[in-house]
Every structure is written in structure tokens, then in C-alpha cells.
Write a protein that holds these residues in place. Structure first.
Motif, PDB file in Angstrom:
ATOM      1  N   GLU A   1      47.906  15.428 -47.472  1.00  0.00           N
ATOM      2  CA  GLU A   1      47.522  15.590 -48.985  1.00  0.00           C
ATOM      3  C   GLU A   1      47.594  14.284 -49.686  1.00  0.00           C
ATOM      4  O   GLU A   1      46.434  13.690 -50.133  1.00  0.00           O
ATOM      5  CB  GLU A   1      48.252  16.689 -50.031  1.00  0.00           C
ATOM      6  CG  GLU A   1      47.629  16.795 -51.362  1.00  0.00           C
ATOM      7  CD  GLU A   1      46.121  17.468 -51.206  1.00  0.00           C
ATOM      8  OE1 GLU A   1      45.514  17.448 -52.331  1.00  0.00           O
ATOM      9  OE2 GLU A   1      46.241  18.272 -50.075  1.00  0.00           O
ATOM     10  N   ALA A   2      48.625  13.266 -49.552  1.00  0.00           N
ATOM     11  CA  ALA A   2      48.777  11.995 -49.860  1.00  0.00           C
ATOM     12  C   ALA A   2      47.764  11.213 -48.999  1.00  0.00           C
ATOM     13  O   ALA A   2      46.926  10.506 -49.545  1.00  0.00           O
ATOM     14  CB  ALA A   2      49.895  11.625 -49.667  1.00  0.00           C
ATOM     15  N   ALA A   3      47.502  11.424 -47.576  1.00  0.00           N
ATOM     16  CA  ALA A   3      46.562  10.733 -46.901  1.00  0.00           C
ATOM     17  C   ALA A   3      45.080  10.833 -47.251  1.00  0.00           C
ATOM     18  O   ALA A   3      44.378   9.965 -47.329  1.00  0.00           O
ATOM     19  CB  ALA A   3      46.718  11.071 -45.280  1.00  0.00           C
ATOM     20  N   TRP A   4      44.959  12.079 -47.679  1.00  0.00           N
ATOM     21  CA  TRP A   4      43.562  12.703 -47.921  1.00  0.00           C
ATOM     22  C   TRP A   4      43.203  12.218 -49.441  1.00  0.00           C
ATOM     23  O   TRP A   4      42.025  11.384 -49.470  1.00  0.00           O
ATOM     24  CB  TRP A   4      43.602  14.166 -48.137  1.00  0.00           C
ATOM     25  CG  TRP A   4      42.007  14.437 -48.424  1.00  0.00           C
ATOM     26  CD1 TRP A   4      40.890  14.429 -47.816  1.00  0.00           C
ATOM     27  CD2 TRP A   4      41.432  14.886 -49.619  1.00  0.00           C
ATOM     28  NE1 TRP A   4      39.671  14.922 -48.223  1.00  0.00           N
ATOM     29  CE2 TRP A   4      40.013  15.203 -49.554  1.00  0.00           C
ATOM     30  CE3 TRP A   4      42.115  15.070 -50.948  1.00  0.00           C
ATOM     31  CZ2 TRP A   4      39.518  15.652 -50.866  1.00  0.00           C
ATOM     32  CZ3 TRP A   4      41.409  15.402 -51.965  1.00  0.00           C
ATOM     33  CH2 TRP A   4      39.983  15.740 -51.850  1.00  0.00           C
ATOM     34  N   LEU A   5      44.203  11.912 -50.405  1.00  0.00           N
ATOM     35  CA  LEU A   5      43.869  11.311 -51.554  1.00  0.00           C
ATOM     36  C   LEU A   5      43.590   9.913 -51.500  1.00  0.00           C
ATOM     37  O   LEU A   5      42.961   9.567 -52.176  1.00  0.00           O
ATOM     38  CB  LEU A   5      45.026  11.525 -52.450  1.00  0.00           C
ATOM     39  CG  LEU A   5      45.357  13.010 -52.951  1.00  0.00           C
ATOM     40  CD1 LEU A   5      46.480  13.530 -53.745  1.00  0.00           C
ATOM     41  CD2 LEU A   5      43.969  13.647 -53.724  1.00  0.00           C
ATOM     42  N   LYS A   6      44.487   9.321 -50.762  1.00  0.00           N
ATOM     43  CA  LYS A   6      44.052   7.775 -50.369  1.00  0.00           C
ATOM     44  C   LYS A   6      42.837   7.356 -50.082  1.00  0.00           C
ATOM     45  O   LYS A   6      42.318   6.588 -50.440  1.00  0.00           O
ATOM     46  CB  LYS A   6      45.416   7.276 -49.386  1.00  0.00           C
ATOM     47  CG  LYS A   6      45.348   5.808 -49.223  1.00  0.00           C
ATOM     48  CD  LYS A   6      46.577   5.411 -48.388  1.00  0.00           C
ATOM     49  CE  LYS A   6      46.536   3.877 -48.132  1.00  0.00           C
ATOM     50  NZ  LYS A   6      47.546   3.349 -47.290  1.00  0.00           N
ATOM     51  N   LYS A   7      42.561   8.363 -48.922  1.00  0.00           N
ATOM     52  CA  LYS A   7      41.170   8.043 -48.554  1.00  0.00           C
ATOM     53  C   LYS A   7      40.089   8.321 -49.318  1.00  0.00           C
ATOM     54  O   LYS A   7      39.003   7.825 -49.287  1.00  0.00           O
ATOM     55  CB  LYS A   7      40.916   9.161 -47.132  1.00  0.00           C
ATOM     56  CG  LYS A   7      39.617   8.863 -46.345  1.00  0.00           C
ATOM     57  CD  LYS A   7      39.654   9.717 -45.201  1.00  0.00           C
ATOM     58  CE  LYS A   7      38.376   9.752 -44.383  1.00  0.00           C
ATOM     59  NZ  LYS A   7      38.086  10.750 -43.270  1.00  0.00           N
ATOM     60  N   LEU A   8      40.197   9.341 -50.099  1.00  0.00           N
ATOM     61  CA  LEU A   8      39.004   9.799 -51.137  1.00  0.00           C
ATOM     62  C   LEU A   8      39.297   8.642 -52.247  1.00  0.00           C
ATOM     63  O   LEU A   8      38.122   8.446 -52.543  1.00  0.00           O
ATOM     64  CB  LEU A   8      39.676  11.047 -51.852  1.00  0.00           C
ATOM     65  CG  LEU A   8      38.705  11.496 -52.888  1.00  0.00           C
ATOM     66  CD1 LEU A   8      37.528  12.087 -52.470  1.00  0.00           C
ATOM     67  CD2 LEU A   8      39.402  12.783 -53.577  1.00  0.00           C
TER      68      LEU A   8
END
Length: 329
Positions: A62-69
Motif C-alpha cells: 500500500e505504501a509503494a502504491w501511494l508513493k507511485k500515485l
């Protein structure tokens, strides 16, 4: 025999077959079920560890996806990424529900198959098995009960104990105890302090300044709060008030209630700072049995005189109080 009958009186020995069975059965059950409990505890610990790892992996994803977003500047692409993420979550949840449903169905199918096989065996081979085992049923039950009874007596705790010595819970590791500092080492802890009669006088004056009396219990609580290392008690408060020259009445009316305390009219006035500075005696360590200076020039005169006056200490005979007149050079 001492292990099976650990009693001393005749009555206890006669009752031990019953009391031993009653007290030894729980111990025997715990001992027999201990391996199963250990396996369950180990499985629970492994499952908890697995859940923790899964939760940690989901959090990292989830943290990686938020960073990518957050790195995406195009609002349209960001909205598309959000919709895709929500769709993936819904799909994963549906897969989990379907897998759980399939597992339950498979489990119920196995239970049904086992129950059907057992019923068929009972219907087909039940009469034959019963005809062969019937002569051995009663002796087997009697033998099983006898073995259980003897095992319960062996595992029963001795009278006056909750568990036998061999059934005690395994010793837990004793945590390391920090070594206390030795008496020779310097310590930063404050010294034990106790209130003085002056403290009691000052507190009494402040509590009765509004014209209300004060209870001994209230004074003990306030002095205890000001001196945490002192053990508050009304007896100690009485002693402090007696040394300060403040009388105690057995019944006074206060805002906190009625009881033993100090009446507001019995509290002497506190000495003013000028009186304390001018009339405070100077205590010197003079040898014991030293004669007091009783010269005539120590008498009260109109003008200040040089010299000093020595009087014995009221509580320490080995000390003498040296009083310098106010204004002496």
C-alpha cells in the motif's frame, strides 16, 4: 504405597481412594492433554506470525502504491490508477470468499463420507463385531477404570497442596535483577526529609488564614504531598504541632468535616522576616559543659552592647546556643 497413600491419619487414609480420585483426575487430564495443547499453542503462534507477515506485506504494498500515485502528475491517470486499485481489492476479496467456501464444502464432504462409512460398517459389521467383543466389554471397562483410578491416585497432589511436585508448572526464566547501588557509591536520590514544626506552623497558618479551622487529616495529607518520603499520620502531626506550640482540639468544625484538628483562633502568628533576621539565634558547636557567659554586660540595656550570651541547647546537651545581640559589631 507412600506415593499412592500420602496421608497420615486413619480417616484420611480411608477416604483417600475417593479424594485421591477426585483431586488426581484433573491433574491426569491436564497431563494427557498437554501435548495437544502445546500443538494448538504452536499452531496459533505460527498463524499469528503468518498474519503479521501478511499484514506487513500488505502495508508495504500500500505504501509503494501511494508513493507511485503521488508521483503521478496527470489527474486522469491518477483516477484510473485509483479505480484499478479498487477493482483489484474487490477481486482479491471475492477470490478469498470463494476459496473459503470451497474449503468448507470440502471439509463437510469429508465429514459426510466418514460418517457414511462408519454407519455402513456399523450396519454390516456391527452385529459380528459385537458378538465377538461382547465378552470383553465389561472386563475392558473395569480394567480401564481401574487403571485410571490408580493413575489418578499417583498423580493426585498430597493433602494441603494444589499440585504434586512433579506436576508443577515449568519454571519461568527469572528476569535479571539490576544490582542496587552500594552504600559506598554516591547516589543522586534525595535524602529522606520530614516536615519540621516550622512547616507545620506555616501550613496551619495558611489553612486557617480564611478564618476556618483545619483537621489533622487534612494537614497530614498536605504535609505528605509536600514530603513524599515522609509517612503521613495524625500522630506525627500532633507531635509537630506540640513542638510548634499549637494546641490541638478533639473536635473542630471545618469545611472538610468535624473531628480532631486546630481551631483558627489557636494558631499563633508567624514571625515577621525582620524579627527572624534580628532575633534568630546563632548556634555554634561549643564543647559540652562549657559555662555560660553570664557577665553583666549581657543584660538588656538601652543601647546595644558588644559580646554574646550562651545558653544550653534545649534538646542536645552537647551543644550550646550562642546569642549575638542585634546590632552588635
Amino acid at each position: 504405597m507412600e506415593r499412592i497413600f500420602p496421608t497420615q491419619t486413619v480417616t484420611a487414609t480411608l477416604m483417600w481412594p475417593v479424594t485421591g480420585l477426585a483431586t488426581g483426575t484433573p491433574v491426569l487430564v491436564r497431563k494427557l492433554t498437554a501435548p495437544r495443547r502445546e500443538r494448538r499453542a504452536e499452531a496459533s503462534a505460527l498463524q499469528a506470525k503468518q498474519d503479521e507477515l501478511a499484514a506487513q506485506a500488505a502495508k508495504e504494498a500500500e505504501a509503494a502504491w501511494l508513493k507511485k500515485l503521488s508521483a503521478e502528475a496527470d489527474p486522469t491517470k491518477r483516477a484510473a490508477m485509483t479505480r484499478t486499485r479498487e477493482t483489484e481489492k474487490i477481486t482479491m476479496r471475492q477470490i478469498q470468499l470463494e476459496q473459503a467456501k470451497a474449503d468448507r464444502k470440502e471439509k463437510h464432504g469429508k465429514v459426510g463420507e466418514a460418517a457414511g462409512a462408519a454407519a455402513l460398517m456399523l450396519l454390516v459389521g456391527g452385529p459380528l463385531i459385537w458378538s465377538l467383543a461382547r465378552p470383553w466389554v465389561q472386563p475392558g471397562i473395569g480394567l480401564l477404570l481401574g487403571v485410571w483410578w490408580i493413575a489418578a491416585l499417583i498423580h493426585a497432589p498430597a493433602p494441603g497442596k494444589t499440585l504434586a511436585e512433579d506436576e508443577q508448572a515449568p519454571e519461568q526464566p527469572v528476569p535479571a535483577v539490576e544490582e542496587e547501588p552500594s552504600e559506598e557509591e554516591p547516589s543522586d536520590a534525595p535524602e529522606v526529609t520530614a516536615p519540621t514544626p516550622a512547616d507545620a506552623h506555616s501550613l496551619t497558618a495558611s489553612l486557617t488564614a480564611a478564618g476556618s479551622s483545619v483537621l489533622l487529616t487534612r494537614m497530614a495529607a498536605d504535609l505528605g504531598a509536600a514530603h513524599p518520603l515522609w509517612k503521613p499520620s495524625t500522630r506525627a502531626v500532633r507531635a509537630l504541632l506540640a513542638e510548634a506550640g499549637i494546641p490541638v482540639r478533639e473536635g473542630v468544625r471545618t469545611p472538610d468535616g468535624n473531628g480532631p484538628g486546630v481551631h483558627h483562633q489557636d494558631v499563633p502568628a508567624l514571625p515577621s522576616p525582620s524579627q527572624e533576621k534580628a532575633g534568630a539565634p546563632v548556634v555554634a558547636n561549643v564543647a559540652a559543659r562549657q559555662s555560660a557567659n553570664a557577665n553583666a554586660n549581657n543584660a538588656d540595656q538601652a543601647e546595644p552592647q558588644k559580646g554574646f550570651t550562651t545558653v544550653p541547647h534545649p534538646t542536645d546537651p552537647a551543644r550550646t546556643i550562642v546569642i549575638h545581640p542585634a546590632g552588635a559589631a
